[in-house]
Motif scaffolding. Structure first.
Motif, PDB file in Angstrom:
ATOM      1  N   LYS A 119       0.844  -1.211   0.000  1.00 33.94           N
ATOM      2  CA  LYS A 119       0.000   0.000   0.000  1.00 33.94           C
ATOM      3  C   LYS A 119       0.873   1.253   0.000  1.00 33.94           C
ATOM      4  CE  LYS A 119      -3.769   2.306   2.356  1.00 33.94           C
ATOM      5  NZ  LYS A 119      -4.693   2.325   3.455  1.00 33.94           N
ATOM      6  N   ALA A 120       1.912   1.251   0.809  1.00 29.26           N
ATOM      7  CA  ALA A 120       2.800   2.418   0.867  1.00 29.26           C
ATOM      8  C   ALA A 120       3.506   2.633  -0.459  1.00 29.26           C
ATOM      9  CB  ALA A 120       3.818   2.240   1.985  1.00 29.26           C
ATOM     10  N   ARG A 121       3.933   1.567  -1.103  1.00 28.53           N
ATOM     11  CA  ARG A 121       4.597   1.702  -2.406  1.00 28.53           C
ATOM     12  C   ARG A 121       3.649   2.235  -3.456  1.00 28.53           C
ATOM     13  NH1 ARG A 121       6.188  -3.473  -4.120  1.00 28.53           N
ATOM     14  NH2 ARG A 121       5.641  -4.365  -2.144  1.00 28.53           N
ATOM     15  N   LEU A 122       2.403   1.776  -3.457  1.00 31.51           N
ATOM     16  CA  LEU A 122       1.438   2.221  -4.458  1.00 31.51           C
ATOM     17  C   LEU A 122       1.046   3.676  -4.252  1.00 31.51           C
ATOM     18  CD1 LEU A 122      -0.879  -0.912  -4.755  1.00 31.51           C
ATOM     19  CD2 LEU A 122       0.782  -0.090  -6.428  1.00 31.51           C
ATOM     20  N   GLN A 123       1.115   4.173  -3.034  1.00 31.15           N
ATOM     21  CA  GLN A 123       0.712   5.541  -2.759  1.00 31.15           C
ATOM     22  C   GLN A 123       1.891   6.502  -2.742  1.00 31.15           C
ATOM     23  OE1 GLN A 123      -1.572   5.009   0.817  1.00 31.15           O
ATOM     24  NE2 GLN A 123      -3.461   4.806  -0.340  1.00 31.15           N
ATOM     25  N   SER A 124       3.095   6.005  -2.834  1.00 26.12           N
ATOM     26  CA  SER A 124       4.258   6.882  -2.777  1.00 26.12           C
ATOM     27  C   SER A 124       4.574   7.524  -4.124  1.00 26.12           C
ATOM     28  CB  SER A 124       5.478   6.099  -2.280  1.00 26.12           C
ATOM     29  OG  SER A 124       5.862   5.133  -3.242  1.00 26.12           O
ATOM     30  N   ASP A 125       3.743   7.307  -5.102  1.00 29.86           N
ATOM     31  CA  ASP A 125       4.004   7.818  -6.445  1.00 29.86           C
ATOM     32  C   ASP A 125       3.197   9.066  -6.787  1.00 29.86           C
ATOM     33  OD1 ASP A 125       1.536   6.657  -6.640  1.00 29.86           O
ATOM     34  OD2 ASP A 125       2.054   5.249  -8.211  1.00 29.86           O
ATOM     35  N   GLY A 126       2.652   9.744  -5.774  1.00 29.00           N
ATOM     36  CA  GLY A 126       1.958  10.997  -6.017  1.00 29.00           C
ATOM     37  C   GLY A 126       0.469  10.879  -6.294  1.00 29.00           C
ATOM     38  N   TRP A 127      -0.095   9.705  -6.160  1.00 27.77           N
ATOM     39  CA  TRP A 127      -1.526   9.508  -6.369  1.00 27.77           C
ATOM     40  C   TRP A 127      -2.228   9.591  -5.012  1.00 27.77           C
ATOM     41  CZ3 TRP A 127      -4.286   7.934 -10.919  1.00 27.77           C
ATOM     42  CH2 TRP A 127      -3.500   7.845 -12.063  1.00 27.77           C
ATOM     43  N   SER A 128      -3.282  10.391  -4.926  1.00 33.70           N
ATOM     44  CA  SER A 128      -4.053  10.486  -3.684  1.00 33.70           C
ATOM     45  C   SER A 128      -4.981   9.278  -3.573  1.00 33.70           C
ATOM     46  CB  SER A 128      -4.889  11.763  -3.667  1.00 33.70           C
ATOM     47  OG  SER A 128      -5.944  11.682  -4.613  1.00 33.70           O
ATOM     48  N   ASP A 129      -5.467   9.038  -2.370  1.00 36.76           N
ATOM     49  CA  ASP A 129      -6.431   7.952  -2.164  1.00 36.76           C
ATOM     50  C   ASP A 129      -7.673   8.154  -3.027  1.00 36.76           C
ATOM     51  OD1 ASP A 129      -4.760   6.784  -0.286  1.00 36.76           O
ATOM     52  OD2 ASP A 129      -5.847   7.609   1.442  1.00 36.76           O
ATOM     53  N   GLN A 130      -8.088   9.409  -3.166  1.00 41.43           N
ATOM     54  CA  GLN A 130      -9.282   9.704  -3.963  1.00 41.43           C
ATOM     55  C   GLN A 130      -9.042   9.407  -5.442  1.00 41.43           C
ATOM     56  OE1 GLN A 130      -7.912  11.913  -1.753  1.00 41.43           O
ATOM     57  NE2 GLN A 130      -9.445  11.834  -0.129  1.00 41.43           N
ATOM     58  N   GLU A 131      -7.852   9.746  -5.942  1.00 40.70           N
ATOM     59  CA  GLU A 131      -7.532   9.468  -7.342  1.00 40.70           C
ATOM     60  C   GLU A 131      -7.472   7.967  -7.595  1.00 40.70           C
ATOM     61  OE1 GLU A 131      -4.781  12.960  -9.100  1.00 40.70           O
ATOM     62  OE2 GLU A 131      -3.905  11.824  -7.437  1.00 40.70           O
ATOM     63  N   VAL A 132      -6.891   7.228  -6.661  1.00 40.93           N
ATOM     64  CA  VAL A 132      -6.804   5.774  -6.811  1.00 40.93           C
ATOM     65  C   VAL A 132      -8.200   5.165  -6.818  1.00 40.93           C
ATOM     66  CG1 VAL A 132      -6.012   3.636  -5.708  1.00 40.93           C
ATOM     67  CG2 VAL A 132      -4.480   5.616  -5.855  1.00 40.93           C
ATOM     68  N   ALA A 133      -9.050   5.597  -5.914  1.00 44.94           N
ATOM     69  CA  ALA A 133     -10.426   5.082  -5.862  1.00 44.94           C
ATOM     70  C   ALA A 133     -11.167   5.402  -7.157  1.00 44.94           C
ATOM     71  CB  ALA A 133     -11.165   5.670  -4.663  1.00 44.94           C
TER      72      ALA A 133
END
Length: 66
Positions: free
Chosen positions: A4-18
């Motif tokens: 989870k940390a690796r997937l979010q460390s690339d500048g994508w917000s939780d809202q953008e990912v959702a």
């Protein structure tokens, strides 16, 4: 580092990912999702690949009759 940390460390917000997950599941193209998010198609495709998202190829019956 967790997945989870690796997937979010690339500048994508939780809202953008959702948003990406939802629209991808609906079959919206990477190009259109990119436009909606203000990102490049390449950024969307890369994120989809890193997340391991896929879509089943939908077979639509042909409407042509011969």
């Amino acid at each position: 580092m967790s997945v989870k940390a690796r997937l979010q460390s690339d500048g994508w917000s939780d809202q953008e990912v959702a948003f990406l997950i939802e629209k991808w599941a609906l079959g919206i193209s990477a190009s259109n999702i990119a436009k909606m998010l203000g990102r490049t198609k390449g950024a969307v495709v890369s994120k989809v690949e890193r997340m391991g998202l896929n879509r089943e190829v939908r077979q639509t019956p042909s409407l042509r009759t011969f």
